[in-house]
Design a protein around this motif. Structure first.
Motif, PDB file in Angstrom:
ATOM      1  N   PRO A 183      26.217  91.755  95.424  1.00 51.54           N
ATOM      2  CA  PRO A 183      27.683  91.810  95.473  1.00 51.54           C
ATOM      3  C   PRO A 183      28.218  93.082  94.820  1.00 51.54           C
ATOM      4  CG  PRO A 183      26.970  90.323  93.754  1.00 51.54           C
ATOM      5  CD  PRO A 183      25.727  90.794  94.467  1.00 51.54           C
ATOM      6  N   ARG A 184      28.334  94.134  95.583  1.00 47.79           N
ATOM      7  CA  ARG A 184      28.729  95.430  95.036  1.00 47.79           C
ATOM      8  C   ARG A 184      30.136  95.409  94.456  1.00 47.79           C
ATOM      9  NH1 ARG A 184      25.436  99.908  97.157  1.00 47.79           N
ATOM     10  NH2 ARG A 184      23.823  98.955  98.418  1.00 47.79           N
ATOM     11  N   LEU A 185      31.046  94.682  95.110  1.00 45.99           N
ATOM     12  CA  LEU A 185      32.423  94.635  94.624  1.00 45.99           C
ATOM     13  C   LEU A 185      32.471  94.020  93.232  1.00 45.99           C
ATOM     14  CD1 LEU A 185      35.421  95.094  95.145  1.00 45.99           C
ATOM     15  CD2 LEU A 185      35.515  92.820  96.157  1.00 45.99           C
ATOM     16  N   LEU A 186      31.747  92.937  93.030  1.00 47.09           N
ATOM     17  CA  LEU A 186      31.716  92.284  91.720  1.00 47.09           C
ATOM     18  C   LEU A 186      31.122  93.217  90.663  1.00 47.09           C
ATOM     19  CD1 LEU A 186      32.176  89.757  90.022  1.00 47.09           C
ATOM     20  CD2 LEU A 186      29.881  89.022  90.684  1.00 47.09           C
ATOM     21  N   GLU A 187      30.066  93.942  91.021  1.00 43.92           N
ATOM     22  CA  GLU A 187      29.457  94.873  90.072  1.00 43.92           C
ATOM     23  C   GLU A 187      30.433  95.978  89.685  1.00 43.92           C
ATOM     24  OE1 GLU A 187      25.838  96.368  91.689  1.00 43.92           O
ATOM     25  OE2 GLU A 187      24.913  94.382  91.788  1.00 43.92           O
ATOM     26  N   HIS A 188      31.175  96.492  90.652  1.00 41.88           N
ATOM     27  CA  HIS A 188      32.151  97.544  90.359  1.00 41.88           C
ATOM     28  C   HIS A 188      33.278  97.015  89.472  1.00 41.88           C
ATOM     29  CE1 HIS A 188      30.761 100.947  92.765  1.00 41.88           C
ATOM     30  NE2 HIS A 188      30.285 100.036  93.592  1.00 41.88           N
ATOM     31  N   LEU A 189      33.760  95.833  89.785  1.00 41.58           N
ATOM     32  CA  LEU A 189      34.834  95.253  88.976  1.00 41.58           C
ATOM     33  C   LEU A 189      34.381  94.996  87.549  1.00 41.58           C
ATOM     34  CD1 LEU A 189      36.466  92.743  91.473  1.00 41.58           C
ATOM     35  CD2 LEU A 189      37.433  94.880  90.619  1.00 41.58           C
ATOM     36  N   MET A 190      33.195  94.465  87.379  1.00 45.19           N
ATOM     37  CA  MET A 190      32.686  94.203  86.035  1.00 45.19           C
ATOM     38  C   MET A 190      32.440  95.510  85.283  1.00 45.19           C
ATOM     39  SD  MET A 190      32.780  91.028  85.671  1.00 45.19           S
ATOM     40  CE  MET A 190      31.881  90.816  84.166  1.00 45.19           C
ATOM     41  N   GLY A 191      31.978  96.533  85.974  1.00 41.29           N
ATOM     42  CA  GLY A 191      31.757  97.825  85.328  1.00 41.29           C
ATOM     43  C   GLY A 191      33.056  98.452  84.852  1.00 41.29           C
ATOM     44  N   TRP A 192      34.102  98.429  85.696  1.00 40.78           N
ATOM     45  CA  TRP A 192      35.382  98.997  85.298  1.00 40.78           C
ATOM     46  C   TRP A 192      36.039  98.166  84.203  1.00 40.78           C
ATOM     47  CZ3 TRP A 192      36.681 103.709  85.603  1.00 40.78           C
ATOM     48  CH2 TRP A 192      36.205 104.502  86.637  1.00 40.78           C
ATOM     49  N   VAL A 202      37.746  97.757  78.531  1.00 39.78           N
ATOM     50  CA  VAL A 202      37.631  97.051  77.247  1.00 39.78           C
ATOM     51  C   VAL A 202      37.058  97.985  76.178  1.00 39.78           C
ATOM     52  CG1 VAL A 202      36.410  95.183  76.060  1.00 39.78           C
ATOM     53  CG2 VAL A 202      37.500  94.762  78.261  1.00 39.78           C
ATOM     54  N   LEU A 203      36.068  98.772  76.519  1.00 40.42           N
ATOM     55  CA  LEU A 203      35.508  99.716  75.563  1.00 40.42           C
ATOM     56  C   LEU A 203      36.542 100.760  75.149  1.00 40.42           C
ATOM     57  CD1 LEU A 203      32.911 100.518  74.097  1.00 40.42           C
ATOM     58  CD2 LEU A 203      32.385 102.000  76.025  1.00 40.42           C
ATOM     59  N   ALA A 204      37.341 101.234  76.103  1.00 40.34           N
ATOM     60  CA  ALA A 204      38.396 102.188  75.768  1.00 40.34           C
ATOM     61  C   ALA A 204      39.438 101.568  74.849  1.00 40.34           C
ATOM     62  CB  ALA A 204      39.060 102.694  77.050  1.00 40.34           C
ATOM     63  N   MET A 205      39.756 100.290  75.055  1.00 43.71           N
ATOM     64  CA  MET A 205      40.706  99.611  74.174  1.00 43.71           C
ATOM     65  C   MET A 205      40.157  99.540  72.758  1.00 43.71           C
ATOM     66  SD  MET A 205      42.405  96.487  76.409  1.00 43.71           S
ATOM     67  CE  MET A 205      41.292  95.377  75.659  1.00 43.71           C
TER      68      MET A 205
END
Length: 55
Positions: free
Chosen positions: A30-39, A44-47
């Motif tokens: 599921p590439r879409l799910l992987e992209h969403l989780m990565g972003w 969250v890391l930037a926050m």
């Protein structure tokens, strides 16, 4: 190299060629799910970095 060591090495190489790959992403996943989780992770890391005053 002894005969026993050579036999073990040949057996190991033969077995390594026939095993399935593990640990990596599938080609048909599921590439879409992987992209969403990565972003989501990036945001969250930037926050956290911003809140900690590191930037």
């Amino acid at each position: 190299m002894t005969a026993t060591t050579a036999a073990i090495t040949r057996a190991g190489l033969a077995a390594a060629g026939t095993r399935d790959r593990t640990g990596g992403p599938d080609e048909d996943g599921p590439r879409l799910l992987e992209h969403l989780m990565g972003w989501t992770l990036v945001v969250v890391l930037a926050m956290f970095v911003t809140r900690a005053g590191l930037m």
